[in-house]
Write an enzyme that holds these catalytic residues in place. Structure first.
Site, PDB file in Angstrom:
ATOM      1  N   HIS A   1      -2.329 -10.040  -2.375  1.00  7.93           N
ATOM      2  CA  HIS A   1      -4.021  -9.479  -3.934  1.00  7.93           C
ATOM      3  C   HIS A   1      -2.828  -9.092  -4.331  1.00  7.93           C
ATOM      4  CE1 HIS A   1      -3.694  -5.522  -1.846  1.00  7.93           C
ATOM      5  NE2 HIS A   1      -3.934  -5.721  -0.595  1.00  7.93           N
TER       6      HIS A   1
ATOM      7  N   ASP B   1       0.040  -7.165   2.572  1.00  6.61           N
ATOM      8  CA  ASP B   1       0.897  -6.660   3.126  1.00  6.61           C
ATOM      9  C   ASP B   1       1.153  -7.084   4.872  1.00  6.61           C
ATOM     10  OD1 ASP B   1      -0.348  -4.879   3.598  1.00  6.61           O
ATOM     11  OD2 ASP B   1       1.102  -3.039   2.224  1.00  6.61           O
TER      12      ASP B   1
END
EC number: 3.1.3.62
Length: 435
Positions: free
Chosen positions: A65, A330
């Site tokens: 994102h 991540d």
């Protein structure tokens, strides 16, 4: 003689102390671990030369994102640390502390802005990052996107990833592309297998492996010197705890990440050298929680790469053009790099000392909008169909097979290991911890 005096004032100081003020630093340090703005480190698809005699027939990617607000836990620590603002201002007025007058003035004008009201939500800058990413994607692969047999986009079930996918798709649609969006899957074995892995909760998240290594590093002379320097800049006689320093670091990097040209006055408390030290703390955390620091992370990354392998096999068998994308976090990007054996360091990352020339740097691997892209090309030569596979990390070409591209047999040799990937091992523990 006066000109010699000016030269002496401008020369850098030693022991990591500030050699200039933050406010007039023309080239401030921009690498902040997983909170690094994408624009600070990205490449550009459009600048990569095409593979001659070939056309894309399948594009598979997974993307983090965009820039987000801090989590509730981070926001609480940042708000507590921001109370130092008044102490810094008062110290400066009383002739204590080592900060420049303009940096103190900028800090005095800084406001909290109630970050805790929108925890982990995508910022406007984050949406723009994904929109621009989609536009570059469209420009690079326009012919391919206009002639698809299948297109699918899926995000994890989080507001920040769903909104990120919308920004990306808007970037594609600005050029006329049509992409189908699937609903999020609660237990997504491709985009977020670690989210429901009970065994990881017990053995990785609830363990002290990462925190022990971080504490080990925070006891080194290098980190202790940073503590002393920041304390002297503030003008305080109280010893700053490592957790307070890390919260100040978050005040620096979160506000800095909201715009590639914006600055945070909290960054004035650190030199560029010290920001590299704090960046390493982040790398230790990611290495042990998501990367090579635990063998389970490789297995979870393999679960996502299984989908890539199967979809490329299907395209070679059917000839259908396919465009598949996932919007994740991540953690998943770290796990994919680990499964592929990318960015491995020897000696390994640890808290013993900072490895300065390391490959595992979250600033470059998992900034906001971090992405891993695989492109299957069909190449026609003398009436014989051949396939070439190209890979990108953050829009920079990476050579996974040694050469610029993988041949089909080289790709299978590298990726067939993921065909039987399974996360059945995740249910071997009764401890559940979501992240």
């Amino acid at each position: 003689m006066w000109w010699k005096l000016i030269m002496c004032v401008c020369l850098p100081l030693v022991n990591g102390r500030r050699s200039q003020c933050y406010w007039n630093n023309k080239n401030p340090y921009t690498y902040f671990g997983s909170k690094t703005p994408y624009e600070a480190v990205r490449g550009d698809f459009r600048d990569v030369p095409p593979i001659k005699g070939c056309e894309p027939v399948n594009v598979w990617f997974i993307t983090r994102h965009g820039t987000r607000h801090p989590s509730p836990m981070d926001a609480a620590a940042m708000k507590e640390a921001s109370a130092l603002k008044d102490k810094i201002i008062n110290s400066h007025k009383e002739g204590r502390g080592e900060m420049c007058a303009q940096d103190v003035s900028d800090l005095q004008n800084w406001k909290w802005n109630n970050l805790e009201n929108n925890p982990s939500i995508l910022t406007q800058e984050g949406f723009i990052e994904l929109l621009a990413f989609g536009q570059r994607f469209r420009e690079k692969y326009s012919s391919f996107l206009d002639n698809l047999n299948q297109s699918r986009i899926r995000s994890t079930d989080e507001k920040r990833t769903r909104k990120s996918s919308k920004g990306f798709i808007k970037g594609l649609e600005d050029f006329g592309a049509n992409v189908f969006v699937d609903d999020p899957i609660r237990e997504d074995a491709v985009a977020r297998p670690y989210r429901f892995c009970k065994k990881r909760g017990g053995e990785v998240i609830n363990s002290t492996l990462a925190s022990d290594e971080i504490r080990r590093y925070q006891e080194t002379a290098e980190f202790k010197e940073l503590q002393k320097n920041v304390q002297e800049r503030i003008g305080s006689e109280e010893v700053l705890l490592p957790r307070t320093i890390m919260a100040i670091y978050d005040l620096c990097r979160f506000y800095r990440a909201y715009s590639v040209v914006k600055r945070s006055p909290w960054c004035a408390l650190f030199t560029d050298h010290e920001l590299k030290i704090l960046e390493y703390v982040e790398d230790i955390k990611h290495y042990f929680r998501n990367g090579y620091g635990h063998p389970m992370n490789r297995l979870l990354g393999a679960s996502g790469l299984k989908d890539l392998y199967e979809r490329f096999e299907a395209t070679v068998s059917s000839g259908h053009k396919s465009f598949i994308g996932y919007f994740s976090h991540d953690t998943m990007l770290d796990m994919i790099y680990t499964a592929l054996g990318l960015y491995y360091d020897y000696p390994e990352i640890s808290g013993l000392e900072r490895i300065k020339n390391r490959k595992w740097r979250t600033s470059f691997l998992t900034p906001f909008v971090a992405n891993f892209v695989a492109v299957l090309h069909r190449c026609t030569k003398m009436s014989t169909l051949k396939y070439r596979i190209q890979f990108f990390v953050n829009e920079k070409e990476v050579h996974i097979c040694g050469n610029r591209v993988c041949g089909w047999y080289g790709f299978r040799e590298k990726f067939q290991q993921f065909a039987n990937a399974s996360i059945d091992f995740c249910n071997e523990s009764t401890t559940l911890y979501y992240v």
